[in-house]
Structures are given as C-alpha cells and as structure tokens.
Motif scaffolding. Sequence first.
Motif, PDB file in Angstrom:
ATOM      1  N   TYR A 286       0.844  -1.207   0.000  1.00  0.00           N
ATOM      2  CA  TYR A 286       0.000   0.000   0.000  1.00  0.00           C
ATOM      3  C   TYR A 286       0.874   1.250   0.000  1.00  0.00           C
ATOM      4  O   TYR A 286       0.586   2.227  -0.703  1.00  0.00           O
ATOM      5  CB  TYR A 286      -0.908   0.018   1.227  1.00  0.00           C
ATOM      6  CG  TYR A 286      -2.147  -0.840   1.110  1.00  0.00           C
ATOM      7  CD1 TYR A 286      -3.034  -0.688   0.040  1.00  0.00           C
ATOM      8  CD2 TYR A 286      -2.450  -1.801   2.087  1.00  0.00           C
ATOM      9  CE1 TYR A 286      -4.181  -1.474  -0.063  1.00  0.00           C
ATOM     10  CE2 TYR A 286      -3.589  -2.581   1.999  1.00  0.00           C
ATOM     11  CZ  TYR A 286      -4.452  -2.425   0.922  1.00  0.00           C
ATOM     12  OH  TYR A 286      -5.580  -3.202   0.822  1.00  0.00           O
ATOM     13  N   GLU A 287       1.941   1.214   0.779  1.00  0.00           N
ATOM     14  CA  GLU A 287       2.826   2.373   0.857  1.00  0.00           C
ATOM     15  C   GLU A 287       3.489   2.645  -0.493  1.00  0.00           C
ATOM     16  O   GLU A 287       3.628   3.804  -0.902  1.00  0.00           O
ATOM     17  CB  GLU A 287       3.881   2.132   1.932  1.00  0.00           C
ATOM     18  CG  GLU A 287       4.634   3.383   2.354  1.00  0.00           C
ATOM     19  CD  GLU A 287       5.360   3.186   3.664  1.00  0.00           C
ATOM     20  OE1 GLU A 287       5.073   3.929   4.618  1.00  0.00           O
ATOM     21  OE2 GLU A 287       6.216   2.271   3.725  1.00  0.00           O
ATOM     22  N   GLN A 288       3.887   1.581  -1.189  1.00  0.00           N
ATOM     23  CA  GLN A 288       4.473   1.740  -2.522  1.00  0.00           C
ATOM     24  C   GLN A 288       3.498   2.420  -3.477  1.00  0.00           C
ATOM     25  O   GLN A 288       3.911   3.171  -4.365  1.00  0.00           O
ATOM     26  CB  GLN A 288       4.863   0.378  -3.097  1.00  0.00           C
ATOM     27  CG  GLN A 288       6.077  -0.264  -2.436  1.00  0.00           C
ATOM     28  CD  GLN A 288       6.391  -1.622  -3.034  1.00  0.00           C
ATOM     29  OE1 GLN A 288       6.009  -1.909  -4.164  1.00  0.00           O
ATOM     30  NE2 GLN A 288       7.063  -2.463  -2.275  1.00  0.00           N
ATOM     31  N   GLU A 289       2.227   2.152  -3.279  1.00  0.00           N
ATOM     32  CA  GLU A 289       1.196   2.708  -4.156  1.00  0.00           C
ATOM     33  C   GLU A 289       0.642   4.028  -3.622  1.00  0.00           C
ATOM     34  O   GLU A 289      -0.403   4.500  -4.073  1.00  0.00           O
ATOM     35  CB  GLU A 289       0.058   1.696  -4.334  1.00  0.00           C
ATOM     36  CG  GLU A 289       0.476   0.423  -5.070  1.00  0.00           C
ATOM     37  CD  GLU A 289       0.966   0.719  -6.472  1.00  0.00           C
ATOM     38  OE1 GLU A 289       0.152   1.178  -7.288  1.00  0.00           O
ATOM     39  OE2 GLU A 289       2.161   0.504  -6.746  1.00  0.00           O
ATOM     40  N   GLU A 290       1.326   4.609  -2.641  1.00  0.00           N
ATOM     41  CA  GLU A 290       0.959   5.900  -2.045  1.00  0.00           C
ATOM     42  C   GLU A 290      -0.412   5.886  -1.394  1.00  0.00           C
ATOM     43  O   GLU A 290      -1.098   6.911  -1.338  1.00  0.00           O
ATOM     44  CB  GLU A 290       1.064   7.019  -3.096  1.00  0.00           C
ATOM     45  CG  GLU A 290       2.480   7.182  -3.660  1.00  0.00           C
ATOM     46  CD  GLU A 290       2.602   8.344  -4.622  1.00  0.00           C
ATOM     47  OE1 GLU A 290       1.573   8.942  -4.966  1.00  0.00           O
ATOM     48  OE2 GLU A 290       3.737   8.657  -5.022  1.00  0.00           O
ATOM     49  N   ALA A 291      -0.793   4.722  -0.868  1.00  0.00           N
ATOM     50  CA  ALA A 291      -2.029   4.606  -0.083  1.00  0.00           C
ATOM     51  C   ALA A 291      -1.615   4.578   1.394  1.00  0.00           C
ATOM     52  O   ALA A 291      -1.728   3.560   2.082  1.00  0.00           O
ATOM     53  CB  ALA A 291      -2.799   3.353  -0.469  1.00  0.00           C
ATOM     54  N   ALA A 292      -1.084   5.723   1.858  1.00  0.00           N
ATOM     55  CA  ALA A 292      -0.447   5.773   3.172  1.00  0.00           C
ATOM     56  C   ALA A 292      -1.414   5.498   4.317  1.00  0.00           C
ATOM     57  O   ALA A 292      -1.057   4.834   5.299  1.00  0.00           O
ATOM     58  CB  ALA A 292       0.214   7.137   3.366  1.00  0.00           C
ATOM     59  N   ALA A 293      -2.641   5.988   4.231  1.00  0.00           N
ATOM     60  CA  ALA A 293      -3.607   5.790   5.310  1.00  0.00           C
ATOM     61  C   ALA A 293      -3.959   4.320   5.466  1.00  0.00           C
ATOM     62  O   ALA A 293      -4.047   3.793   6.586  1.00  0.00           O
ATOM     63  CB  ALA A 293      -4.864   6.611   5.044  1.00  0.00           C
ATOM     64  N   THR A 294      -4.148   3.635   4.341  1.00  0.00           N
ATOM     65  CA  THR A 294      -4.464   2.210   4.388  1.00  0.00           C
ATOM     66  C   THR A 294      -3.268   1.424   4.890  1.00  0.00           C
ATOM     67  O   THR A 294      -3.420   0.458   5.656  1.00  0.00           O
ATOM     68  CB  THR A 294      -4.878   1.706   2.991  1.00  0.00           C
ATOM     69  OG1 THR A 294      -5.873   2.568   2.459  1.00  0.00           O
ATOM     70  CG2 THR A 294      -5.442   0.299   3.075  1.00  0.00           C
ATOM     71  N   ALA A 295      -2.065   1.822   4.491  1.00  0.00           N
ATOM     72  CA  ALA A 295      -0.848   1.172   4.975  1.00  0.00           C
ATOM     73  C   ALA A 295      -0.744   1.301   6.486  1.00  0.00           C
ATOM     74  O   ALA A 295      -0.413   0.339   7.199  1.00  0.00           O
ATOM     75  CB  ALA A 295       0.376   1.786   4.303  1.00  0.00           C
ATOM     76  N   SER A 296      -1.043   2.486   6.995  1.00  0.00           N
ATOM     77  CA  SER A 296      -0.956   2.726   8.430  1.00  0.00           C
ATOM     78  C   SER A 296      -1.985   1.890   9.190  1.00  0.00           C
ATOM     79  O   SER A 296      -1.686   1.340  10.258  1.00  0.00           O
ATOM     80  CB  SER A 296      -1.169   4.213   8.723  1.00  0.00           C
ATOM     81  OG  SER A 296      -0.919   4.500  10.078  1.00  0.00           O
ATOM     82  N   ALA A 297      -3.185   1.763   8.646  1.00  0.00           N
ATOM     83  CA  ALA A 297      -4.221   0.949   9.294  1.00  0.00           C
ATOM     84  C   ALA A 297      -3.802  -0.517   9.366  1.00  0.00           C
ATOM     85  O   ALA A 297      -4.043  -1.196  10.371  1.00  0.00           O
ATOM     86  CB  ALA A 297      -5.535   1.087   8.532  1.00  0.00           C
ATOM     87  N   CYS A 298      -3.152  -0.994   8.302  1.00  0.00           N
ATOM     88  CA  CYS A 298      -2.666  -2.378   8.302  1.00  0.00           C
ATOM     89  C   CYS A 298      -1.570  -2.567   9.341  1.00  0.00           C
ATOM     90  O   CYS A 298      -1.516  -3.596  10.027  1.00  0.00           O
ATOM     91  CB  CYS A 298      -2.161  -2.764   6.920  1.00  0.00           C
ATOM     92  SG  CYS A 298      -3.457  -3.111   5.710  1.00  0.00           S
ATOM     93  N   ARG A 299      -0.687  -1.579   9.459  1.00  0.00           N
ATOM     94  CA  ARG A 299       0.387  -1.678  10.459  1.00  0.00           C
ATOM     95  C   ARG A 299      -0.189  -1.660  11.877  1.00  0.00           C
ATOM     96  O   ARG A 299       0.334  -2.341  12.773  1.00  0.00           O
ATOM     97  CB  ARG A 299       1.387  -0.540  10.274  1.00  0.00           C
ATOM     98  CG  ARG A 299       2.262  -0.710   9.046  1.00  0.00           C
ATOM     99  CD  ARG A 299       3.495   0.184   9.080  1.00  0.00           C
ATOM    100  NE  ARG A 299       4.366  -0.123   7.957  1.00  0.00           N
ATOM    101  CZ  ARG A 299       4.446   0.600   6.841  1.00  0.00           C
ATOM    102  NH1 ARG A 299       3.713   1.701   6.719  1.00  0.00           N
ATOM    103  NH2 ARG A 299       5.255   0.245   5.865  1.00  0.00           N
ATOM    104  N   LYS A 300      -1.244  -0.875  12.089  1.00  0.00           N
ATOM    105  CA  LYS A 300      -1.893  -0.856  13.405  1.00  0.00           C
ATOM    106  C   LYS A 300      -2.456  -2.244  13.724  1.00  0.00           C
ATOM    107  O   LYS A 300      -2.291  -2.769  14.836  1.00  0.00           O
ATOM    108  CB  LYS A 300      -3.011   0.191  13.396  1.00  0.00           C
ATOM    109  CG  LYS A 300      -4.048   0.080  14.505  1.00  0.00           C
ATOM    110  CD  LYS A 300      -3.480   0.238  15.889  1.00  0.00           C
ATOM    111  CE  LYS A 300      -4.571   0.447  16.930  1.00  0.00           C
ATOM    112  NZ  LYS A 300      -5.600  -0.615  16.981  1.00  0.00           N
ATOM    113  N   SER A 301      -3.115  -2.874  12.754  1.00  0.00           N
ATOM    114  CA  SER A 301      -3.642  -4.225  12.963  1.00  0.00           C
ATOM    115  C   SER A 301      -2.512  -5.201  13.255  1.00  0.00           C
ATOM    116  O   SER A 301      -2.616  -6.047  14.155  1.00  0.00           O
ATOM    117  CB  SER A 301      -4.428  -4.687  11.730  1.00  0.00           C
ATOM    118  OG  SER A 301      -5.561  -3.878  11.511  1.00  0.00           O
ATOM    119  N   ALA A 302      -1.420  -5.088  12.497  1.00  0.00           N
ATOM    120  CA  ALA A 302      -0.269  -5.971  12.702  1.00  0.00           C
ATOM    121  C   ALA A 302       0.335  -5.774  14.084  1.00  0.00           C
ATOM    122  O   ALA A 302       0.713  -6.746  14.758  1.00  0.00           O
ATOM    123  CB  ALA A 302       0.780  -5.733  11.625  1.00  0.00           C
TER     124      ALA A 302
END
Length: 288
Positions: free
Chosen positions: A145-161
């Motif tokens: 997600y971060e590679q695709e500049e979807a930073a908010a979604t990337a951050s939500a995934c990291r929070k879940s992780a």
Amino acid sequence: MPKSPAELLLEKADKKASSSTGWFSSSSTKWEDAGDLYQQAANSFRVEKQFKAAGDAFSREAECRENSKENNDAANAWWNAAKAYKKDDPLTAIQALGCTISHLTKLGRFRQAADREKDIAVIYEQQLHDIAKAAESYTRAAEWYEQEEAAATASACRKSAADLCAQVEDYRGAIQLYDMVANYALKSNLTKYSVKDYWLRSGLCALAMRDVGKAQRDIEVFKSKDITFSSTRECKFLEDICACVTEGDENAFTAAAFEYDQVTKLDEWKASILMKIKRTLKDEVDIL
C-alpha cells in the motif's frame, strides 16, 4: 438422479479441456473456450450454494487462462476461486489468493495485490486464528500500500499488525509498528488525535516485556514529539503504571487501571496486556 446444470457444464468443460486441437482451431482457442465453460459451471455451482465445487471450477478456469496466457483473466479467476472457498475451506482460499497475488505482482498491480494480501490477513486472523501469520500478511500488505501511495491504508494495516504482534508477545515488533503508525498520524491534524492511543499501546508493550526503563524513556520522547501529550490521560496513566511496576505495587496498579477505565473504557487488547503486566509485578524488572 439427474445431474444439475452446474454438473453438466462442468462435464462439458472437462471434455473441452481434454480434447485435442483440430485443423481449424488453435490450442489457445481450446483453453479460452474451456475457461469460459468452467466459469459458467462455477457460477452455476454458486447459485446452487455448492461453494467448494464452485471454487474448484474457478481454479480450473484459472489454469485454462494461464494456458492461454490470459494473465488478467487468470488473476480474476483465482480471486473468484478464493471467494468461493472462503466460506468452507479457508486454507484453500489462502492458496488461491496467493495465486492471485502472484499474477497481480507480475502485472505491476500492487494496490490490488495489497488488497488480496489483506484478505489473507483477515482469514488468518478471523477464521484460522493464526495470529502470527495474520500479522505477517498485514505487514506485507502495508508495504505494498505504501508503494502505491495509499499511506492511510498502509498505516491501518500496520496498526492491525502491531495489535496482533502484541497478542503473540512479539512486543519489540509491536513497538516498532506503533512507532511507524504514530509518526504517520502526527503528519495531519485529522489523525493527530489518535497518537496518544498508539503511544499508550507502545508503552504498555515495553512494560509487558519488563523494560520499565524503555517505557519511561519513550514517554519523554513522545512528549518531545507532541507537547500536548503530557496533558493527556494516556500519558498520566502510562506514568502511573510505570511507577507501580517500578515499586511492585499491585494494589496501586489495580487502582490506576480502574480509575482510567472509569473515564476511558479499556478495550479488550489493553485489558489483556495489563493483566500480563500485572502478573510480572512480583518479578524483577529492568529500571535502567
């Protein structure tokens, strides 16, 4: 007993897939036609609510699409197979999603690959209860997600992780992820309000691994990153808990948790990690 429409379509697809190529048709055409028939059979099985059979038919379709070099269609077929399998056969659904991701990454469609990796994480977490593997998939999805500049979604995934890492007592991994999530949240006034919760979780993870010194040092770092943190209930609670752990005061620890819960309800994650910390109070802790 007469065969169902889905079974008849499946027989027709199998016959087409196993047929030899004639003078006036190509191998590619054979696989395209067989793939179309498997797709029809799979959809018919779905209507009949035979999801395992539908997944098998979609998988056969995907193989036909691969044979005819239709990579986009192959990726879609594997995804359809995964959705069919998900209800009754989550492990096979994960395998099908893996095939989907393989095609998507080769095609450079990393945003969609991230979506499918997140699907894998959800299956591991909610259906198979394999927390460690779920955390790995959420982290991998976040990177894409971060590679695709979807930073908010990337951050939500990291929070879940991060939450899942803490559940399996990978506290260092959780702290690292919470730090990344907090740093992202600090960039915007719209998300900055959530930083205090991420820092509280990070601090509790440090205490759970019996490193009071780290928790205390991190509190000072958090205050330097956001001057408003020192006035929050989360900061006060974390400081109180650090003091209780340092002193080994179980009664004060219980009172601090109760007081915090009266105003800000402790969620299941925080309640669980607080219980783990409480069990360490009689043990020696690192206060350096």
